[in-house]
Design a protein around this motif. Sequence first.
Motif, PDB file in Angstrom:
ATOM      1  N   LEU A 143       0.823  -1.206   0.000  1.00 21.19           N
ATOM      2  CA  LEU A 143       0.000   0.000   0.000  1.00 21.19           C
ATOM      3  C   LEU A 143       0.859   1.259   0.000  1.00 21.19           C
ATOM      4  O   LEU A 143       0.463   2.292  -0.543  1.00 21.19           O
ATOM      5  CB  LEU A 143      -0.907   0.015   1.233  1.00 21.19           C
ATOM      6  CG  LEU A 143      -2.142  -0.878   1.182  1.00 21.19           C
ATOM      7  CD1 LEU A 143      -2.781  -0.976   2.554  1.00 21.19           C
ATOM      8  CD2 LEU A 143      -3.144  -0.339   0.167  1.00 21.19           C
ATOM      9  N   GLY A 144       2.040   1.151   0.598  1.00 18.13           N
ATOM     10  CA  GLY A 144       2.940   2.294   0.629  1.00 18.13           C
ATOM     11  C   GLY A 144       3.303   2.784  -0.760  1.00 18.13           C
ATOM     12  O   GLY A 144       3.470   3.992  -0.982  1.00 18.13           O
ATOM     13  N   VAL A 145       3.405   1.866  -1.716  1.00 13.20           N
ATOM     14  CA  VAL A 145       3.702   2.259  -3.099  1.00 13.20           C
ATOM     15  C   VAL A 145       2.551   3.071  -3.669  1.00 13.20           C
ATOM     16  O   VAL A 145       2.742   4.123  -4.273  1.00 13.20           O
ATOM     17  CB  VAL A 145       3.962   1.013  -3.975  1.00 13.20           C
ATOM     18  CG1 VAL A 145       4.216   1.433  -5.418  1.00 13.20           C
ATOM     19  CG2 VAL A 145       5.144   0.210  -3.438  1.00 13.20           C
ATOM     20  N   ALA A 146       1.335   2.585  -3.452  1.00 21.00           N
ATOM     21  CA  ALA A 146       0.161   3.269  -3.993  1.00 21.00           C
ATOM     22  C   ALA A 146      -0.021   4.654  -3.375  1.00 21.00           C
ATOM     23  O   ALA A 146      -0.283   5.635  -4.077  1.00 21.00           O
ATOM     24  CB  ALA A 146      -1.086   2.426  -3.752  1.00 21.00           C
ATOM     25  N   VAL A 147       0.117   4.737  -2.070  1.00 25.25           N
ATOM     26  CA  VAL A 147      -0.050   6.032  -1.402  1.00 25.25           C
ATOM     27  C   VAL A 147       1.047   6.988  -1.818  1.00 25.25           C
ATOM     28  O   VAL A 147       0.803   8.181  -2.039  1.00 25.25           O
ATOM     29  CB  VAL A 147      -0.075   5.835   0.129  1.00 25.25           C
ATOM     30  CG1 VAL A 147      -0.073   7.182   0.850  1.00 25.25           C
ATOM     31  CG2 VAL A 147      -1.303   5.024   0.542  1.00 25.25           C
ATOM     32  N   LYS A 148       2.285   6.482  -1.946  1.00 26.55           N
ATOM     33  CA  LYS A 148       3.399   7.334  -2.369  1.00 26.55           C
ATOM     34  C   LYS A 148       3.186   7.853  -3.785  1.00 26.55           C
ATOM     35  O   LYS A 148       3.595   8.969  -4.125  1.00 26.55           O
ATOM     36  CB  LYS A 148       4.706   6.528  -2.298  1.00 26.55           C
ATOM     37  CG  LYS A 148       5.960   7.379  -2.318  1.00 26.55           C
ATOM     38  CD  LYS A 148       6.095   8.151  -1.023  1.00 26.55           C
ATOM     39  CE  LYS A 148       7.385   8.915  -0.948  1.00 26.55           C
ATOM     40  NZ  LYS A 148       7.452   9.758   0.266  1.00 26.55           N
ATOM     41  N   MET A 149       2.539   7.074  -4.622  1.00 28.93           N
ATOM     42  CA  MET A 149       2.263   7.483  -5.998  1.00 28.93           C
ATOM     43  C   MET A 149       1.011   8.352  -6.107  1.00 28.93           C
ATOM     44  O   MET A 149       0.584   8.689  -7.202  1.00 28.93           O
ATOM     45  CB  MET A 149       2.115   6.247  -6.887  1.00 28.93           C
ATOM     46  CG  MET A 149       3.393   5.435  -7.053  1.00 28.93           C
ATOM     47  SD  MET A 149       3.155   3.963  -8.080  1.00 28.93           S
ATOM     48  CE  MET A 149       2.862   4.726  -9.685  1.00 28.93           C
ATOM     49  N   ARG A 150       0.412   8.669  -4.947  1.00 30.58           N
ATOM     50  CA  ARG A 150      -0.770   9.524  -4.884  1.00 30.58           C
ATOM     51  C   ARG A 150      -1.958   8.900  -5.619  1.00 30.58           C
ATOM     52  O   ARG A 150      -2.700   9.570  -6.353  1.00 30.58           O
ATOM     53  CB  ARG A 150      -0.455  10.917  -5.433  1.00 30.58           C
ATOM     54  CG  ARG A 150       0.702  11.590  -4.727  1.00 30.58           C
ATOM     55  CD  ARG A 150       1.098  12.900  -5.391  1.00 30.58           C
ATOM     56  NE  ARG A 150       0.106  13.938  -5.158  1.00 30.58           N
ATOM     57  CZ  ARG A 150       0.094  14.734  -4.100  1.00 30.58           C
ATOM     58  NH1 ARG A 150       1.017  14.611  -3.154  1.00 30.58           N
ATOM     59  NH2 ARG A 150      -0.831  15.670  -3.972  1.00 30.58           N
ATOM     60  N   ALA A 151      -2.131   7.601  -5.412  1.00 31.27           N
ATOM     61  CA  ALA A 151      -3.263   6.899  -6.020  1.00 31.27           C
ATOM     62  C   ALA A 151      -4.575   7.433  -5.465  1.00 31.27           C
ATOM     63  O   ALA A 151      -4.657   7.885  -4.315  1.00 31.27           O
ATOM     64  CB  ALA A 151      -3.154   5.400  -5.750  1.00 31.27           C
ATOM     65  N   THR A 152      -5.611   7.379  -6.276  1.00 37.98           N
ATOM     66  CA  THR A 152      -6.938   7.834  -5.863  1.00 37.98           C
ATOM     67  C   THR A 152      -7.797   6.646  -5.450  1.00 37.98           C
ATOM     68  O   THR A 152      -7.474   5.484  -5.744  1.00 37.98           O
ATOM     69  CB  THR A 152      -7.634   8.580  -7.007  1.00 37.98           C
ATOM     70  OG1 THR A 152      -7.844   7.670  -8.092  1.00 37.98           O
ATOM     71  CG2 THR A 152      -6.801   9.769  -7.480  1.00 37.98           C
ATOM     72  N   LYS A 153      -8.908   6.967  -4.809  1.00 43.68           N
ATOM     73  CA  LYS A 153      -9.855   5.904  -4.468  1.00 43.68           C
ATOM     74  C   LYS A 153     -10.385   5.251  -5.742  1.00 43.68           C
ATOM     75  O   LYS A 153     -10.615   4.027  -5.776  1.00 43.68           O
ATOM     76  CB  LYS A 153     -11.020   6.490  -3.656  1.00 43.68           C
ATOM     77  CG  LYS A 153     -12.048   5.448  -3.215  1.00 43.68           C
ATOM     78  CD  LYS A 153     -11.431   4.409  -2.295  1.00 43.68           C
ATOM     79  CE  LYS A 153     -12.482   3.516  -1.647  1.00 43.68           C
ATOM     80  NZ  LYS A 153     -13.261   2.705  -2.582  1.00 43.68           N
ATOM     81  N   ALA A 154     -10.528   6.024  -6.819  1.00 40.82           N
ATOM     82  CA  ALA A 154     -10.957   5.452  -8.103  1.00 40.82           C
ATOM     83  C   ALA A 154      -9.937   4.452  -8.618  1.00 40.82           C
ATOM     84  O   ALA A 154     -10.299   3.440  -9.234  1.00 40.82           O
ATOM     85  CB  ALA A 154     -11.183   6.568  -9.122  1.00 40.82           C
ATOM     86  N   ASP A 155      -8.641   4.703  -8.383  1.00 41.04           N
ATOM     87  CA  ASP A 155      -7.606   3.738  -8.777  1.00 41.04           C
ATOM     88  C   ASP A 155      -7.767   2.441  -8.005  1.00 41.04           C
ATOM     89  O   ASP A 155      -7.606   1.342  -8.561  1.00 41.04           O
ATOM     90  CB  ASP A 155      -6.210   4.322  -8.521  1.00 41.04           C
ATOM     91  CG  ASP A 155      -5.880   5.496  -9.424  1.00 41.04           C
ATOM     92  OD1 ASP A 155      -6.314   5.472 -10.596  1.00 41.04           O
ATOM     93  OD2 ASP A 155      -5.176   6.421  -8.971  1.00 41.04           O
ATOM     94  N   PHE A 156      -8.044   2.543  -6.705  1.00 38.10           N
ATOM     95  CA  PHE A 156      -8.282   1.343  -5.905  1.00 38.10           C
ATOM     96  C   PHE A 156      -9.503   0.595  -6.438  1.00 38.10           C
ATOM     97  O   PHE A 156      -9.476  -0.627  -6.599  1.00 38.10           O
ATOM     98  CB  PHE A 156      -8.508   1.733  -4.439  1.00 38.10           C
ATOM     99  CG  PHE A 156      -7.246   1.921  -3.637  1.00 38.10           C
ATOM    100  CD1 PHE A 156      -6.995   1.168  -2.499  1.00 38.10           C
ATOM    101  CD2 PHE A 156      -6.297   2.868  -4.004  1.00 38.10           C
ATOM    102  CE1 PHE A 156      -5.843   1.338  -1.743  1.00 38.10           C
ATOM    103  CE2 PHE A 156      -5.152   3.055  -3.269  1.00 38.10           C
ATOM    104  CZ  PHE A 156      -4.914   2.285  -2.135  1.00 38.10           C
ATOM    105  N   ASP A 157     -10.589   1.337  -6.724  1.00 31.66           N
ATOM    106  CA  ASP A 157     -11.819   0.713  -7.195  1.00 31.66           C
ATOM    107  C   ASP A 157     -11.640   0.025  -8.547  1.00 31.66           C
ATOM    108  O   ASP A 157     -12.303  -0.978  -8.838  1.00 31.66           O
ATOM    109  CB  ASP A 157     -12.926   1.773  -7.322  1.00 31.66           C
ATOM    110  CG  ASP A 157     -13.328   2.359  -5.976  1.00 31.66           C
ATOM    111  OD1 ASP A 157     -13.001   1.734  -4.943  1.00 31.66           O
ATOM    112  OD2 ASP A 157     -13.950   3.438  -5.965  1.00 31.66           O
TER     113      ASP A 157
END
Length: 462
Positions: free
Chosen positions: A419-433
């Motif tokens: 998850l640290g990679v995703a948060v560091k890359m500024r992922a959005t909730k839409a990216d998670f979805d």
Amino acid sequence: MAEYDVDLFVIGAGSGGVRAARIAGGYGAKVMVAEEFRIGGTCVIRGCVPKKLYAYASRFADDFEDAKGFGWSFPEKPTFDWHKLVQAKETEISRLSSLYRKGVEGSGGVMVQSRAEVVDAHTVRLMHEGRNVTAKYILVATGGSPTLVPPIPGMEHAISSNEVFDLKEFPRRLLIVGGGYIAVEFASVFARLGAKVTLAMRAENVLRGFDEDMRNGLRDGLEHAGIHFRFCALPAKIEKLSHGLDVTFTDGSTGDYDQVLVATGRHPHTHGLGLEKAGVELNRSGAVKVDGYSRTNIPSIYAVGDVTHRLNLTPVAVREGHAFADNVFGGKDINVDRDDVATAVFSTPEIGTVGLTETQAREIFDVVDIYRANFRPLKSTLSGRQDRTIMKLVVDGTSDRVLGAHILGHDAGEMAQLLGVAVKMRATKADFDATMAVHPTAAEELVTMRTRTARYEKEHRL
């Protein structure tokens, strides 16, 4: 004749110091490292590694019990041997310590088993040998030491996290003082290994600074494991008697224990290093004051890791040590980014977290959306265990960016790393979805939490 004996003198052979020595040596620097205790530092010798090994050992108690729900039976009740665990741990950390030494020496560095103290901007004294070594640069990487508070009568009978790994006898009745990650991790370990554990702390809940859902979930999990809490109460006196340690608490109550472990935090290990005499500035907590490049106010003296009390995590110390060597000896310009660093608490249940808590996000952002999942993991359906897994996403309600992710449950630390990679890359909730789930896993909940459980909006008043 060279102006200095070495290009770099490192005080402390922990994770940060050893990484700096290896990288500097790779650039051709002449390096010497001094360590007064054991090579490997807190993480290898008295911290992360032995702690995780003991956590693994303790979780077998649950595994043996859970196996019955999956058709397994045991002719005899499993038994635990504390001394075998201590010896197995010692074998592994000795192996790792040897690898640390080989890493330094393999890059051309010299390892010295001695206490070292700073004399001046370019001189270090090896106290065991009684000689001075001059260096173009000095790196302080001495880490931290346990803080034994409160200072009360009988405190000499208590132990710290330095001693707890090697107790001669297993404590059947253990009082742990503190509510931080060190305290809850040891509480989890010893409770599952068979001790009757009491956790006493000044606060009203564990893990100050963590997300509230994680704090509450862990507290409930620890209570379910049989750990007894004494909130808002600390030892006022410890008395050694024939049957053990008699402890009087600040609320007037008493208790009898075999050991008292004080786990109230750690402080920078700077006492007696000669830093102040050499003109190095320390802050009120005794930490070495440095800038973004780990430079002190003395141009030739740097410091990395817990001794600077910035972000006290082993991977951060490693990154700081690496960046120091890259900058000073590799001609690079690296300022270590300490935002959105994933971390884990190896309690049982485990916590993995990265980014902002709900409280932090609501203080900063105008609109904050919260997504939560609270469920019984699949394994528990047959084992009969009442474990809960809790997952939480903290989202900027304006930009949809995921600001924080928090997990309580099995392998939470492993999930937090990814998850640290995703948060560091500024992922959005839409990216998670938009990410397809892996089924059946606990982690799939992170990409299937579609229903917002709460929204908070700041009131703007003129």
